[in-house]
Write an enzyme that holds these catalytic residues in place. Structure first.
Site, PDB file in Angstrom:
ATOM      1  N   GLY A  19      -1.702   1.071   9.380  1.00 50.94           N
ATOM      2  CA  GLY A  19      -1.117   0.724  10.675  1.00 50.94           C
ATOM      3  C   GLY A  19      -2.095   0.360  11.767  1.00 50.94           C
ATOM      4  O   GLY A  19      -1.760   0.442  12.946  1.00 50.94           O
ATOM      5  N   ASP A  50      -4.634   3.836  -2.195  1.00 51.91           N
ATOM      6  CA  ASP A  50      -5.791   4.143  -1.348  1.00 51.91           C
ATOM      7  C   ASP A  50      -6.230   5.587  -1.535  1.00 51.91           C
ATOM      8  O   ASP A  50      -5.510   6.518  -1.165  1.00 51.91           O
ATOM      9  CB  ASP A  50      -5.406   3.947   0.127  1.00 51.91           C
ATOM     10  CG  ASP A  50      -5.264   2.482   0.501  1.00 51.91           C
ATOM     11  OD1 ASP A  50      -6.228   1.727   0.270  1.00 51.91           O
ATOM     12  OD2 ASP A  50      -4.203   2.104   1.010  1.00 51.91           O
ATOM     13  N   MET A  75      -8.974   8.387  -0.450  1.00 53.96           N
ATOM     14  CA  MET A  75      -9.956   8.672   0.616  1.00 53.96           C
ATOM     15  C   MET A  75     -10.513  10.078   0.449  1.00 53.96           C
ATOM     16  O   MET A  75      -9.743  11.014   0.194  1.00 53.96           O
ATOM     17  CB  MET A  75      -9.270   8.589   1.982  1.00 53.96           C
ATOM     18  CG  MET A  75      -8.575   7.272   2.225  1.00 53.96           C
ATOM     19  SD  MET A  75      -7.756   7.285   3.823  1.00 53.96           S
ATOM     20  CE  MET A  75      -6.915   5.703   3.764  1.00 53.96           C
ATOM     21  N   GLY A  78      -3.836  -4.361   8.402  1.00 49.63           N
ATOM     22  CA  GLY A  78      -3.207  -5.090   9.501  1.00 49.63           C
ATOM     23  C   GLY A  78      -2.577  -6.422   9.109  1.00 49.63           C
ATOM     24  O   GLY A  78      -2.335  -7.267   9.971  1.00 49.63           O
ATOM     25  N   SER A 135       0.838  -1.196   0.000  1.00 47.02           N
ATOM     26  CA  SER A 135       0.000   0.000   0.000  1.00 47.02           C
ATOM     27  C   SER A 135       0.877   1.251   0.000  1.00 47.02           C
ATOM     28  O   SER A 135       1.616   1.519   0.948  1.00 47.02           O
ATOM     29  CB  SER A 135      -0.905   0.008   1.236  1.00 47.02           C
ATOM     30  OG  SER A 135      -1.550   1.256   1.298  1.00 47.02           O
ATOM     31  N   GLY A 140      -9.539   3.848   6.460  1.00 44.83           N
ATOM     32  CA  GLY A 140      -9.246   5.255   6.756  1.00 44.83           C
ATOM     33  C   GLY A 140      -7.795   5.510   7.118  1.00 44.83           C
ATOM     34  O   GLY A 140      -7.293   6.602   6.885  1.00 44.83           O
ATOM     35  N   PHE A 141      -7.133   4.502   7.658  1.00 42.89           N
ATOM     36  CA  PHE A 141      -5.763   4.719   8.142  1.00 42.89           C
ATOM     37  C   PHE A 141      -4.929   3.456   7.969  1.00 42.89           C
ATOM     38  O   PHE A 141      -5.453   2.345   8.069  1.00 42.89           O
ATOM     39  CB  PHE A 141      -5.783   5.094   9.634  1.00 42.89           C
ATOM     40  CG  PHE A 141      -6.653   6.281   9.926  1.00 42.89           C
ATOM     41  CD1 PHE A 141      -6.157   7.576   9.792  1.00 42.89           C
ATOM     42  CD2 PHE A 141      -7.985   6.107  10.288  1.00 42.89           C
ATOM     43  CE1 PHE A 141      -6.979   8.674  10.030  1.00 42.89           C
ATOM     44  CE2 PHE A 141      -8.817   7.197  10.526  1.00 42.89           C
ATOM     45  CZ  PHE A 141      -8.308   8.492  10.397  1.00 42.89           C
ATOM     46  N   MET A 190     -12.153  -5.950   3.974  1.00 45.77           N
ATOM     47  CA  MET A 190     -11.446  -5.038   4.888  1.00 45.77           C
ATOM     48  C   MET A 190     -11.255  -5.733   6.232  1.00 45.77           C
ATOM     49  O   MET A 190     -12.219  -6.173   6.855  1.00 45.77           O
ATOM     50  CB  MET A 190     -12.238  -3.744   5.089  1.00 45.77           C
ATOM     51  CG  MET A 190     -12.229  -2.779   3.911  1.00 45.77           C
ATOM     52  SD  MET A 190     -10.593  -2.352   3.271  1.00 45.77           S
ATOM     53  CE  MET A 190      -9.790  -1.656   4.730  1.00 45.77           C
ATOM     54  N   HIS A 194      -8.096   1.485  -4.600  1.00 44.10           N
ATOM     55  CA  HIS A 194      -9.128   1.243  -3.584  1.00 44.10           C
ATOM     56  C   HIS A 194      -9.783   2.579  -3.252  1.00 44.10           C
ATOM     57  O   HIS A 194      -9.174   3.427  -2.608  1.00 44.10           O
ATOM     58  CB  HIS A 194      -8.430   0.613  -2.359  1.00 44.10           C
ATOM     59  CG  HIS A 194      -9.320   0.397  -1.187  1.00 44.10           C
ATOM     60  ND1 HIS A 194      -8.825   0.123   0.071  1.00 44.10           N
ATOM     61  CD2 HIS A 194     -10.677   0.399  -1.059  1.00 44.10           C
ATOM     62  CE1 HIS A 194      -9.826  -0.023   0.915  1.00 44.10           C
ATOM     63  NE2 HIS A 194     -10.965   0.147   0.255  1.00 44.10           N
ATOM     64  N   HIS A 235      -0.988  -1.035  -4.441  1.00 43.75           N
ATOM     65  CA  HIS A 235      -2.294  -0.744  -3.840  1.00 43.75           C
ATOM     66  C   HIS A 235      -2.357   0.759  -3.555  1.00 43.75           C
ATOM     67  O   HIS A 235      -1.522   1.307  -2.835  1.00 43.75           O
ATOM     68  CB  HIS A 235      -2.477  -1.554  -2.558  1.00 43.75           C
ATOM     69  CG  HIS A 235      -3.841  -1.432  -1.955  1.00 43.75           C
ATOM     70  ND1 HIS A 235      -4.935  -2.124  -2.446  1.00 43.75           N
ATOM     71  CD2 HIS A 235      -4.302  -0.686  -0.924  1.00 43.75           C
ATOM     72  CE1 HIS A 235      -6.000  -1.810  -1.733  1.00 43.75           C
ATOM     73  NE2 HIS A 235      -5.648  -0.936  -0.800  1.00 43.75           N
ATOM     74  N   MET A 277     -12.097   4.756  -1.275  1.00 44.33           N
ATOM     75  CA  MET A 277     -12.885   4.954  -0.052  1.00 44.33           C
ATOM     76  C   MET A 277     -13.588   6.287  -0.224  1.00 44.33           C
ATOM     77  O   MET A 277     -13.236   7.311   0.375  1.00 44.33           O
ATOM     78  CB  MET A 277     -11.949   4.916   1.161  1.00 44.33           C
ATOM     79  CG  MET A 277     -11.495   3.493   1.476  1.00 44.33           C
ATOM     80  SD  MET A 277      -9.965   3.413   2.397  1.00 44.33           S
ATOM     81  CE  MET A 277      -8.797   3.481   1.048  1.00 44.33           C
ATOM     82  N   ASP A 310      -7.242  -6.539   3.239  1.00 53.73           N
ATOM     83  CA  ASP A 310      -6.621  -5.215   3.392  1.00 53.73           C
ATOM     84  C   ASP A 310      -6.756  -4.717   4.824  1.00 53.73           C
ATOM     85  O   ASP A 310      -7.868  -4.482   5.294  1.00 53.73           O
ATOM     86  CB  ASP A 310      -7.309  -4.248   2.412  1.00 53.73           C
ATOM     87  CG  ASP A 310      -6.668  -2.873   2.391  1.00 53.73           C
ATOM     88  OD1 ASP A 310      -5.606  -2.688   2.997  1.00 53.73           O
ATOM     89  OD2 ASP A 310      -7.257  -1.984   1.730  1.00 53.73           O
TER      90      ASP A 310
HETATM   91  C1  DX5 Z   1      -6.866   1.376   5.069  1.00 52.42           C
HETATM   92  C2  DX5 Z   1      -6.324   1.174   3.694  1.00 52.42           C
HETATM   93  C3  DX5 Z   1      -5.255   0.161   3.655  1.00 52.42           C
HETATM   94  C4  DX5 Z   1      -4.030   0.540   4.423  1.00 52.42           C
HETATM   95  C5  DX5 Z   1      -3.346  -0.721   4.832  1.00 52.42           C
HETATM   96  O1  DX5 Z   1      -7.966   2.192   5.019  1.00 52.42           O
HETATM   97  O2  DX5 Z   1      -7.349   0.727   2.819  1.00 52.42           O
HETATM   98  O3  DX5 Z   1      -4.913  -0.200   2.326  1.00 52.42           O
HETATM   99  O4  DX5 Z   1      -3.146   1.338   3.691  1.00 52.42           O
HETATM  100  O5  DX5 Z   1      -2.304  -0.403   5.681  1.00 52.42           O
HETATM  101  P1  DX5 Z   1      -1.761  -1.429   6.771  1.00 52.42           P
HETATM  102  O6  DX5 Z   1      -1.245  -2.635   6.025  1.00 52.42           O
HETATM  103  O7  DX5 Z   1      -0.689  -0.653   7.451  1.00 52.42           O
HETATM  104  O8  DX5 Z   1      -2.907  -1.797   7.686  1.00 52.42           O
HETATM  105 ZN    ZN Z   2      -6.743  -0.172   0.864  1.00 50.40          ZN
END
Ligand code: DX5
Ligand code: ZN
Length: 216
Positions: free
Chosen positions: A145, A35, A37, A177, A8, A142-143, A137, A66, A33, A68, A175
């Site tokens: 880590g 993201d 948002m 963690g 990502s 949204g974030f 998911m 992706h 990947h 969001m 996607d």
């Molecule tokens: C979260 C994103 C993920 C995120 C994954 O909203 O869709 O793609 O970047 O990041 P990690 O692998 O750190 O959870």
């Molecule tokens: Zn994502």
């Protein structure tokens, strides 16, 4: 076919974006990947078209985008123009999901649907046959880590059952963690693509971490 690894870019160093994109090019990763948002669908804003185009300029692998974003129909053509190869929208952000999926495919992209942790996999039963990707998911979007939600294993098995029943060819992507401790169990449950942000970019050797995630 071996599973897909999609680092990502959200966790990359945006001051050194070209360097990080080239690292992914050289690595064993399969997709980028990306993201996006909108600050409405999720409580965060990431980046938009100029940054995505900058990634596309250097990327030598498909962009797995992706969204969001609420009501993504407004931007499908723009994401195609910015270089999306796979475009994944959220089940929860689309009023007419079937129409949206058809529109993505008509633009020449692969179509994915993402479901939030609270959304039942059964809600995908009537669109599964048209999907190229199901994005499960494993955190609330949204974030980067965040902590992995354990119920995800159960959901992957549920998606796999619907894929079989509908004779769909969809890839099951997970996607949020994903780390060195859970990735094997996710593959065993039936995941065929894994997104990894923090695990890759916070590691001492991101290229080696990607290679490790490719091992079965
Ligand atoms: C979260 C994103 C993920 C995120 C994954 O909203 O869709 O793609 O970047 O990041 P990690 O692998 O750190 O959870
Ligand atoms: Zn994502």
């Amino acid at each position: 076919m071996s599973h897909i690894i999609a680092p990502s870019v959200l966790s990359a160093d945006f001051g050194n974006l070209q360097r990080d994109v080239e690292m992914i090019n050289k690595s064993e990763a399969d997709w980028f990947h990306v993201d996006v948002m909108d600050g409405m669908f999720v409580p965060n804003i990431s980046f938009g078209f100029p940054v995505m185009k900058a990634i596309k300029k250097h990327a030598q692998k498909p962009l797995d985008v992706h969204l969001m974003v609420m009501d993504p129909d407004r931007y499908l053509q723009a994401f195609k123009d910015a270089g999306a190869d796979i475009l994944t929208v959220h089940y929860e952000g689309c009023t007419h999901l079937h129409r949206t999926v058809q529109a993505i495919k008509a633009l020449g992209m692969k179509a994915g649907v993402a479901i939030n942790p609270h959304t039942s996999v059964n809600l995908l039963a009537d669109t599964m046959e048209y999907l190229d990707v199901v994005l499960v998911m494993s955190v609330n979007p949204g974030f980067g880590g965040q902590k992995f939600i354990e119920n995800t294993y159960h959901k992957i098995v549920g998606v796999r059952d619907i894929i079989r029943a509908t004779k769909s060819a969809a890839i099951i992507e997970v996607d949020g963690g994903v780390d060195m401790n859970n990735y094997t169990k996710l593959l065993e449950a039936g995941a065929t693509a894994l997104v990894a942000g923090n695990t890759v970019f916070s590691s001492a050797n991101p290229m080696q971490t990607i290679a490790d995630l490719k091992k079965c």
